[in-house]
Every structure is written in structure tokens, then in C-alpha cells.
Write an enzyme that holds these catalytic residues in place. Sequence first.
Site, PDB file in Angstrom:
ATOM      1  N   PRO A   2      45.728  34.658  69.558  1.00 23.53           N
ATOM      2  CA  PRO A   2      44.837  35.587  68.877  1.00 23.53           C
ATOM      3  C   PRO A   2      45.422  36.083  67.558  1.00 23.53           C
ATOM      4  CG  PRO A   2      45.470  36.368  71.081  1.00 23.53           C
ATOM      5  CD  PRO A   2      46.314  35.207  70.760  1.00 23.53           C
ATOM      6  N   GLU A   3      44.734  35.805  66.497  1.00 21.97           N
ATOM      7  CA  GLU A   3      45.082  36.413  65.211  1.00 21.97           C
ATOM      8  C   GLU A   3      44.037  37.496  64.941  1.00 21.97           C
ATOM      9  OE1 GLU A   3      47.003  35.085  62.125  1.00 21.97           O
ATOM     10  OE2 GLU A   3      47.861  33.261  62.942  1.00 21.97           O
ATOM     11  N   HIS A  91      46.996  34.734  86.370  1.00 23.51           N
ATOM     12  CA  HIS A  91      47.333  35.532  85.189  1.00 23.51           C
ATOM     13  C   HIS A  91      46.284  36.587  84.835  1.00 23.51           C
ATOM     14  CE1 HIS A  91      50.542  32.696  84.799  1.00 23.51           C
ATOM     15  NE2 HIS A  91      49.753  31.706  84.436  1.00 23.51           N
ATOM     16  N   ARG A 110      51.571  34.385  79.222  1.00 23.66           N
ATOM     17  CA  ARG A 110      52.954  34.619  78.786  1.00 23.66           C
ATOM     18  C   ARG A 110      53.384  36.077  78.849  1.00 23.66           C
ATOM     19  NH1 ARG A 110      53.404  30.183  73.891  1.00 23.66           N
ATOM     20  NH2 ARG A 110      52.438  28.549  75.114  1.00 23.66           N
TER      21      ARG A 110
END
Length: 271
Positions: A2-3, A91, A110
Site C-alpha cells: 500500500p502506497e 492473517h 507480515r
Amino acid sequence: MPELPEVETVRCGIEPHLVGHYVRTVIIREPRLRWPVPLSLSQKLTGQSFLTVQRRGKYLLLNCPQGTVLLHLGMSGSLRLVPDNVPPGKHDHLDIVLSNDCCLRFNDPRRFGSVLWIQENPLSHPLLKPLGPEPLDPLFDGSYLFKRSRHRRAPIKVFIMNHRVVVGIGNIYASEALFQAGIHPRRAAGRISLGRYQRLVEAIKTVLYQAIQAGGTTLRDFVTSDGKPGYFSHQLQIYGRTAHPCPTCGNPIRVDRIGQRTSYYCAQCQH
DNA sequence: AATCGCGCCTGACGGC
DNA sequence: TGCCGTCAGGCGCGAT
């Protein structure tokens, strides 16, 4: 990953489903994120309603009457709205179950993301206070960058990725904007003229706007119950395109490591 | 004050 | 097939 444009797209996507609804339950399955999810989050957030959903850099702020959920997607985080009877998958670390039978689900393989509860004014929180201006804000312009960069020896790419200088420019869009502006990513920030900074700022705003618009169309179906929320495929001219011909001059695109980050550029077009 | 390098973490990928 | 090493990356933090 994600930017800023993805985070803005997420903000737009979840806002109408949160504002005006209250929190029925909070389910924390895995508190070990970048910072531990505070155990008090459940108790503090349950019963609260959402007033607004804001973005600051890549942080999302879910504002409630008694506090704010401060959320960051890190490298691999995503938010989805699912019907609250959909079983969690791998997750899926946290659910915010809403009064409208919808569930805001945070997934992050992550675990570089974070979910915090803050009660002070969010903008004076230690994580947000030092942040530089928003890249799409009119006060972020060429002369701002020019002034901030005087006597700085850091490479321009490192400089514009510094969130105290300007927020939300990640590795991908740094490469793209520098390519568009014709500036070599390794050039010392303090040795770039005002005119070139004006061109750079224009390039930054352009690539971000285009990506936000692309995201708006690609992620129209934001509320899904299955599959991964597709981060929109970027239309990238330079990032990740090692040895491909430069779209401008045809010379092979180079890859290099600058400030511990992979950087792509055209040695012919960027100086 | 500016800059550097580390660490957090999983999944993908390449080599054997 | 499976195991292992390497890499990717946002970003705060401590060291220089």
C-alpha cells in the site's frame, strides 16, 4: 504494497460503511503487530460510533467520540469489509464488527502494520506530529522542497522518501516521479535548482493523482467477501522494469540500491 | 541536525 | 520434493 494512493482508496471505500455506525464487538486474534495491539482497544472501542475517516500520510484515522483508531497497513496490510458471518482466514488479525452487520477486517501477513487506540488529539500524537506536509496539499510546492533541501547531501530519492520532509512517497512513486521529472535518484538534494524542484513536485502530484484515480475505478467493488482486495495494478513506467527499454529514449532501465532501497532509473534521461 | 543501518515479518523464488 | 538462504519493503529507532 500500500502506497498513499492505495490508502486513500481504502479510506474512500470504508468511510461510507463506518460513519454513523457503532462498534458491536472487536475481535483481536493476533495482537503482535508492529506494536502490540492494546488489549484495551476492545473495551475502549466497543459502543463507539465513527464520526469521520481521515488519512494522514499512510496512516488511517477512524475518529470516534472518545478517541481514534490509528491504523497503518505497513507493507502487506489490507482492510476489507465483509459480512460479519464470514469466517476469518489466515492473517486476519483483527475484526471491528459494526452495528450494520458488517465487519472491518484487518489482514496483514507480515505484521508490519499497526492498530492503536489514541485518546489525545491525533495530530499531536508522537507518530503523526513530526510528519511533513501532504504531497497533494497546495502548500507542498517547489519552493518548499527547495528550501528544505538546502545543504542536504542525501540523495534526492532518500530526501523525498523522508516523511519529515513530505509524507506518503514510497519506493515505487519516488522512482516514478524522479523519472518523470528527469532527475537522477542519486543526485544530492541540496544541489537541485528551484526550477527542477517545481518540475519534481508537479511529477509527484501527477503520479499520485493518477494512481488514486486508477484505484477509484479498480476498487469500485470494495465490499467483498472473498478473495484478496486487489491493490490496483500500477501503470508504472520505470519501477521494476530492469533492462526494459526506457519509454522515452529506449536505453535499458537500470536498477541500483540507494539508501537500502531498490531504485530504477534511466541513466540517459535522468541527471 | 542529518544521516546511517537495523529489525520487525512472511512469502516468493532460486539453487541444490 | 523439500530444505535453506536471500530478498523485498515501511518506518521508527538508536547510533554516529
